[in-house]
Design a protein around this motif. Sequence first.
Motif, PDB file in Angstrom:
ATOM      1  N   ILE A 188      64.479  34.844  82.137  1.00 30.45           N
ATOM      2  CA  ILE A 188      63.319  35.063  81.275  1.00 30.45           C
ATOM      3  C   ILE A 188      63.255  33.975  80.210  1.00 30.45           C
TER       4      ILE A 188
ATOM      5  N   TYR B 232      57.542  41.552  82.246  1.00 27.23           N
ATOM      6  CA  TYR B 232      58.835  42.145  82.585  1.00 27.23           C
ATOM      7  C   TYR B 232      58.711  43.652  82.693  1.00 27.23           C
TER       8      TYR B 232
ATOM      9  N   VAL C   1      58.896  38.276  76.121  1.00 23.49           N
ATOM     10  CA  VAL C   1      57.950  38.183  77.227  1.00 23.49           C
ATOM     11  C   VAL C   1      56.519  38.402  76.746  1.00 23.49           C
TER      12      VAL C   1
END
Length: 435
Positions: A16, A28, A49
């Motif tokens: 990530i 995610y 994210v």
Amino acid sequence: MHLAFVDSNPPALQAIRLAKEAGHRVTYLQSAHTQYPLTDANLALVSSVDRLVDGLVTTDDDAVTEALAECHAAHPIDFVTTQHEMSAEAVAAACRALGLRGTSPEAVLLARRKDRCRAALQAAGLASARFATATDEAQTLAAAERIGYPVVLKPPSGAAGLLARIVHDAAEARAAWRAWQHSLDAIPEDWRGQFRRGVLVEEFLVGELVSAEIGARDGQFFPLCISGRFRWAGDGVTALGSFIPADLAAHQAAACWEYARRVCRAIGADIGVFHLEIMVTRRGPVLVEFNPRVMGGGLPAAYRHATGQEVYAALLAVLDGSDEVPAPLPRAGCTAVRVVIPREAGRLGPGATLAPLAEHPSVKEVIGFGEYRTGPGSEVARGQALARFIVQETDRTALERTSEQLLSRLEPLLGVPLMTGGYRPGGPAHQGSAR
């Protein structure tokens, strides 16, 4: 590129970070029961994210499909991946239902059913272990007799070597079958459906157990690394760690890479970075299992120290279609990840410490108590990972010596006996997942 990650093992959260640093949009889907602890560092990665879907049962086909459909409608997804093998089937089902790009759903579902994977290898004329799938005690005993003892009993769709056993005769097979029925209750609830698919009875392979990490994209293959294994001599099952590079002659390594390519083609693994466990036997490489994900456990950290490169950089390069997929050679010497594992259940002492690891010049990184949800005063089970450490030495012999010395120093400080010692190259090794 918009990447959707569905669940993760602990080290793969770094994918990530790298994806965000590369400028990709990241969604995610986080499990309601994460495999990683919610430390500040892990929470920071997850919070970085663009879209987080939290509290999901990531092993549930319908739940994952619904969540991905909603995310895709809001912002089209270019690729879906998971770095958690227990979520792989749900992701495959979602990609097939929604027409999203990911590793071929058929390949993922074959890989997750070890018995069907072995059948595909046989159909392709590739070397494989003799096997049978049993659903009751009588079938298990009959299959073991037909294959010939010793045999390995394990779930067709398991993970992390859970419930894997080596049995040497009918009495042990019968006892293992009966113990199996009680052990299923200890498996995480979200995983039990995949564990309740009978018992895979396999030929016990003898040779050197290695792992091959290979990238694939539309018929191109990108060899990354072959690592060797440490196994505990006490049971032949428990993984004590891995080392890079593996102790293979050049012709053996070449044979492993060619075999890995042929396995990917046989099951249709078209895009991704895959972790193949292979036994190098007298008759050549034989697949132990195919994992439709990047290496796990402490291996990504060992890879980083051995090569100076994150393995997840290779994954992102494969997924975004880059012309160059980074695959640096290991530096001189040998790098290993070793696991600190109790030999018996017990309680860590109130002053339990990993200080000898951090103080040793050959130790490059310590993955400590916090990452394993344990620490001073904690109750621990036999075989439970308490910590990992990355150690570098000039060669494997020196590496083993340093590792054993460090574990011996840790034992009285932790207050529980530890598993030490492993198999030498060429000795028997159990086929099963190793972390």
